[in-house]
Design a protein around this motif. Structure first.
Motif, PDB file in Angstrom:
ATOM      1  N   LEU A 103      -7.890  -8.411  12.197  1.00 44.59           N
ATOM      2  CA  LEU A 103      -7.726  -9.178  10.969  1.00 44.59           C
ATOM      3  C   LEU A 103      -7.565  -8.156   9.843  1.00 44.59           C
ATOM      4  CD1 LEU A 103      -9.916 -12.206   9.820  1.00 44.59           C
ATOM      5  CD2 LEU A 103      -8.722 -10.697   8.266  1.00 44.59           C
ATOM      6  N   ALA A 104      -6.365  -8.065   9.277  1.00 43.56           N
ATOM      7  CA  ALA A 104      -6.041  -7.024   8.294  1.00 43.56           C
ATOM      8  C   ALA A 104      -5.926  -7.618   6.902  1.00 43.56           C
ATOM      9  CB  ALA A 104      -4.733  -6.333   8.669  1.00 43.56           C
ATOM     10  N   HIS A 105      -6.277  -6.808   5.902  1.00 47.39           N
ATOM     11  CA  HIS A 105      -6.315  -7.251   4.503  1.00 47.39           C
ATOM     12  C   HIS A 105      -5.555  -6.246   3.643  1.00 47.39           C
ATOM     13  CE1 HIS A 105      -9.174  -8.351   0.884  1.00 47.39           C
ATOM     14  NE2 HIS A 105      -7.908  -8.653   0.666  1.00 47.39           N
ATOM     15  N   SER A 106      -4.472  -6.703   3.036  1.00 48.40           N
ATOM     16  CA  SER A 106      -3.761  -5.907   2.038  1.00 48.40           C
ATOM     17  C   SER A 106      -4.250  -6.379   0.673  1.00 48.40           C
ATOM     18  CB  SER A 106      -2.244  -6.104   2.165  1.00 48.40           C
ATOM     19  OG  SER A 106      -1.549  -5.347   1.182  1.00 48.40           O
ATOM     20  N   PRO A 107      -5.089  -5.570  -0.005  1.00 53.60           N
ATOM     21  CA  PRO A 107      -5.841  -6.100  -1.153  1.00 53.60           C
ATOM     22  C   PRO A 107      -5.042  -6.207  -2.439  1.00 53.60           C
ATOM     23  CG  PRO A 107      -6.356  -3.792  -0.836  1.00 53.60           C
ATOM     24  CD  PRO A 107      -5.438  -4.177   0.286  1.00 53.60           C
ATOM     25  N   GLU A 108      -5.554  -7.015  -3.347  1.00 49.58           N
ATOM     26  CA  GLU A 108      -5.014  -7.071  -4.703  1.00 49.58           C
ATOM     27  C   GLU A 108      -5.154  -5.688  -5.337  1.00 49.58           C
ATOM     28  OE1 GLU A 108      -5.841  -9.569  -8.843  1.00 49.58           O
ATOM     29  OE2 GLU A 108      -7.328  -9.552  -7.245  1.00 49.58           O
ATOM     30  N   GLY A 109      -4.099  -5.231  -6.005  1.00 45.05           N
ATOM     31  CA  GLY A 109      -4.147  -3.916  -6.632  1.00 45.05           C
ATOM     32  C   GLY A 109      -3.744  -2.781  -5.711  1.00 45.05           C
ATOM     33  N   ARG A 110      -3.414  -3.096  -4.457  1.00 43.16           N
ATOM     34  CA  ARG A 110      -2.837  -2.181  -3.467  1.00 43.16           C
ATOM     35  C   ARG A 110      -3.808  -1.163  -2.892  1.00 43.16           C
ATOM     36  NH1 ARG A 110       1.207  -2.232  -8.163  1.00 43.16           N
ATOM     37  NH2 ARG A 110       2.008  -4.335  -7.815  1.00 43.16           N
ATOM     38  N   HIS A 111      -4.540  -0.425  -3.757  1.00 41.36           N
ATOM     39  CA  HIS A 111      -5.552   0.533  -3.285  1.00 41.36           C
ATOM     40  C   HIS A 111      -5.013   1.516  -2.252  1.00 41.36           C
ATOM     41  CE1 HIS A 111      -8.795  -1.401  -5.496  1.00 41.36           C
ATOM     42  NE2 HIS A 111      -8.329  -2.567  -5.088  1.00 41.36           N
ATOM     43  N   ILE A 112      -3.835   2.043  -2.527  1.00 45.98           N
ATOM     44  CA  ILE A 112      -3.320   3.127  -1.684  1.00 45.98           C
ATOM     45  C   ILE A 112      -4.043   4.419  -2.068  1.00 45.98           C
ATOM     46  CG2 ILE A 112      -1.075   2.082  -1.201  1.00 45.98           C
ATOM     47  CD1 ILE A 112      -1.142   4.683  -3.844  1.00 45.98           C
ATOM     48  N   PHE A 113      -3.896   5.447  -1.244  1.00 41.32           N
ATOM     49  CA  PHE A 113      -4.495   6.749  -1.526  1.00 41.32           C
ATOM     50  C   PHE A 113      -3.449   7.617  -2.223  1.00 41.32           C
ATOM     51  CE2 PHE A 113      -6.770   4.922   2.031  1.00 41.32           C
ATOM     52  CZ  PHE A 113      -8.092   5.128   1.663  1.00 41.32           C
ATOM     53  N   PRO A 114      -3.534   7.780  -3.561  1.00 34.48           N
ATOM     54  CA  PRO A 114      -2.427   8.338  -4.339  1.00 34.48           C
ATOM     55  C   PRO A 114      -2.081   9.790  -4.023  1.00 34.48           C
ATOM     56  CG  PRO A 114      -4.377   8.052  -5.720  1.00 34.48           C
ATOM     57  CD  PRO A 114      -4.657   7.378  -4.426  1.00 34.48           C
ATOM     58  N   ARG A 115      -3.058  10.583  -3.599  1.00 32.90           N
ATOM     59  CA  ARG A 115      -2.780  12.005  -3.350  1.00 32.90           C
ATOM     60  C   ARG A 115      -2.270  12.280  -1.943  1.00 32.90           C
ATOM     61  NH1 ARG A 115      -7.811  15.183  -6.395  1.00 32.90           N
ATOM     62  NH2 ARG A 115      -7.480  14.250  -8.452  1.00 32.90           N
ATOM     63  N   LEU A 116      -2.412  11.295  -1.074  1.00 32.71           N
ATOM     64  CA  LEU A 116      -1.906  11.449   0.288  1.00 32.71           C
ATOM     65  C   LEU A 116      -0.444  11.022   0.364  1.00 32.71           C
ATOM     66  CD1 LEU A 116      -4.896  10.067   2.406  1.00 32.71           C
ATOM     67  CD2 LEU A 116      -4.474  12.411   1.629  1.00 32.71           C
TER      68      LEU A 116
END
Length: 238
Positions: free
Chosen positions: A81-94
């Motif tokens: 069960l996967a969740h792509s959250p509001e605001g994206r929350h990617i890892f910007p430096r990676l």
């Protein structure tokens, strides 16, 4: 038909404030179910509870036949069960590739991981072109693509998308919605939270309107799209 996800009388509180007030709905395999409503309706709180980030104060959630009570978030991901959250929350430096690899952190099948990274690049060609680029340098729409691609890396049985079109240009929003439609066509089951009711209801098999923590209206996507009250409240029509 047995529901892939079954939510029964779910209640969630922040201290003494009840944000979700006893909602019930189901998501069947292969369909898109949408939750629409204004800010503060409880949509994001619902998704965060389903993914184990918040603990419910009442009710029950069953996923793929298994109760989710007291299951920690990482084990819920392991249940696919996967969740792509509001605001994206990617890892910007990676890099883009590293972000996608983190979406597969519970997997050990290296060949399968590489295959799914390539699938993300096929789904979102711009990510493939910029795979070595730091994720923080991407546009908002590209970051949303990356967040969705990362969520797909756990090979989810159910993909939860929280406000995927938020803050995007109309053109980028159309691309994201087209991708959601494409994912459904390939068999991905989706629970979609979206403020853009027109776009969401156009895609949804079934939908629920939330207001102040409650579901106040349910129907097929097309029924709600043509419902007079919904058109006035969420589509800006008189």
């Amino acid at each position: 038909m047995t529901a892939l996800l079954k939510v029964e009388d779910l209640k969630v509180a922040y201290g003494k404030i009840e944000a979700v007030k006893g909602i019930s709905f189901e998501v069947n395999e292969g369909e898109i179910v949408c939750l629409v409503g204004t800010n503060g309706a409880g949509k994001t709180t619902t998704l965060r509870t389903l993914s184990g980030l918040l603990k419910p104060s009442g009710g029950s959630v069953t996923f793929d036949g298994n109760p989710l009570a007291n299951v920690p978030a990482h084990k819920i991901v392991a249940m696919k069960l996967a969740h792509s959250p509001e605001g994206r929350h990617i890892f910007p430096r990676l890099t883009i590739t590293e972000n996608l690899q983190l979406g597969a952190f519970l997997r050990t099948d290296k060949e399968g991981i590489e295959k799914d990274i390539q699938r993300a690049y096929d789904l979102f060609p711009i990510l493939g072109e910029r795979r070595k680029q730091a994720a923080g340098t991407l546009s908002g729409g590209e970051q949303q693509m990356l967040a969705m691609g990362r969520a797909l890396m756990c090979q989810p049985k159910l993909l939860m998308l929280d406000e995927p079109s938020m803050g995007l240009s109309p053109l980028m929003m159309q691309k994201i919605m087209a991708t959601i439609s494409e994912l459904k066509a390939t068999g991905t089951t989706i629970l979609l939270v979206e403020q853009n009711a027109q776009a969401a209801l156009s895609l949804a098999d079934r939908a629920h309107v939330m207001e102040i923590g409650k579901i106040v209206l349910s129907g097929t996507g097309q029924e709600l799209l043509h419902n007079e009250d919904v058109r006035k409240a969420y589509l800006g029509e008189d």
